[in-house]
Design a protein around this motif. Structure first.
Motif, short mmCIF file in Angstrom:
data_model
loop_
_atom_site.label_atom_id
_atom_site.label_comp_id
_atom_site.label_asym_id
_atom_site.label_seq_id
_atom_site.Cartn_x
_atom_site.Cartn_y
_atom_site.Cartn_z
N PHE A 103 0.85 -1.19 0.00
CA PHE A 103 0.00 0.00 0.00
C PHE A 103 0.88 1.24 0.00
N ALA A 104 0.34 2.35 -0.48
CA ALA A 104 1.11 3.59 -0.59
C ALA A 104 0.64 4.60 0.45
N LEU A 105 1.59 5.42 0.88
CA LEU A 105 1.30 6.55 1.76
C LEU A 105 1.68 7.81 0.99
N GLY A 122 7.75 16.60 -1.88
CA GLY A 122 9.05 16.91 -1.33
C GLY A 122 9.22 16.67 0.16
N GLN A 123 8.18 16.21 0.84
CA GLN A 123 8.26 16.07 2.29
C GLN A 123 8.45 14.62 2.76
N VAL A 152 8.19 7.48 -5.76
CA VAL A 152 7.72 6.58 -4.71
C VAL A 152 8.93 5.94 -4.02
N ARG A 153 9.08 6.22 -2.74
CA ARG A 153 10.19 5.68 -1.95
C ARG A 153 10.02 4.19 -1.75
N THR A 154 11.12 3.44 -1.91
CA THR A 154 11.13 2.00 -1.66
C THR A 154 12.17 1.71 -0.57
N GLY A 155 12.25 0.48 -0.16
CA GLY A 155 13.27 0.06 0.81
C GLY A 155 14.55 -0.39 0.14
N ASP A 215 7.45 12.26 -2.35
CA ASP A 215 6.11 12.53 -1.84
C ASP A 215 5.27 11.29 -1.57
N THR A 216 5.83 10.12 -1.80
CA THR A 216 5.06 8.88 -1.63
C THR A 216 5.98 7.79 -1.08
N ALA A 217 5.43 6.95 -0.22
CA ALA A 217 6.16 5.78 0.28
C ALA A 217 5.36 4.53 -0.08
N LEU A 218 6.04 3.52 -0.54
CA LEU A 218 5.41 2.23 -0.80
C LEU A 218 5.79 1.31 0.34
N CYS A 219 4.77 0.79 1.03
CA CYS A 219 4.97 -0.07 2.20
C CYS A 219 4.58 -1.52 1.86
#
Length: 195
Positions: free
Chosen positions: A66-68, A73-74, A123-126, A187-191
């Motif tokens: 799921f995405a947050l 930029g934050q 989208v940020r990943t790990g 601006d987005t994180a994928l969890c």
């Protein structure tokens, strides 16, 4: 107060105490054991809430993704990691092409809502990238089995060690794919969480 918040409050109250038998006064669980049990329970409760309230956007190979979304930029790498952790998850990995395609399809409708230009979202990943060896690693340190680089990437920049997923319109193929970037911005994180 929602069930997860009540649970977390209980965890905090128990964190600094030991649990003893009410009958003989003997300690039967250390604080660390209690915290671990409560942490396991919180994980199961978080997963149940995700499944019951439809927040598990994609299920792939026993993993819920799921995405947050945050203001442009934050979302630096650490904020992304903590945001996923707060929800009982971790920053996601991209494991295979079919999973990559499902995630980009899920995220594509959010482009216009998240980006004034309607071009792409980051989208940020790990996952991480090692510029010297040019190897992409999953969050657990193993080598990534699948990488779909965006046009002109990977960058040789030594501070470009995090892997970000660019999701743009299907028609603009050079705006889609993975790229290595510094740990700030986004601006987005994928969890992900195992189910």
């Amino acid at each position: 107060m929602d069930p997860l918040m009540r649970f977390r409050t209980g965890v905090l109250l128990l964190a600094n105490s030991t649990i003893s038998s009410p009958y003989d006064g003997n300690q039967f669980a250390t604080t660390d054991e209690v915290i671990q049990r409560l942490s396991d329970l919180e994980y199961r409760l978080s997963l149940k809430i995700l499944q019951e309230h439809g927040k598990c956007a994609i299920e792939w190979d026993g993993i819920c993704f799921f995405a947050l979304f945050y203001h442009h930029g934050q979302m630096n790498q650490e904020a992304a990691r903590l945001s996923c952790k707060k929800r009982g998850a971790e920053l996601a990995n991209i494991y295979a092409e079919d999973q990559y395609n499902a995630i980009t399809k899920y995220l594509r409708p959010y482009i216009a809502a998240r980006n004034d230009e309607g071009i792409e979202i980051g989208v940020r990943t790990g996952m991480t990238y090692e510029p010297k060896s040019q190897i992409v690693y999953l969050a657990d340190g193993s080598e990534a089995p699948f990488v779909q680089w965006r046009t002109d990437y990977p960058s040789a920049s030594s501070d470009g060690t995090t892997v970000v997923l660019a999701v743009g319109p299907e028609s603009i193929t050079d705006r889609n794919g993975m790229y290595n970037w510094r740990s700030s911005g986004g601006d987005t994180a994928l969890c992900q969480v195992n189910i």
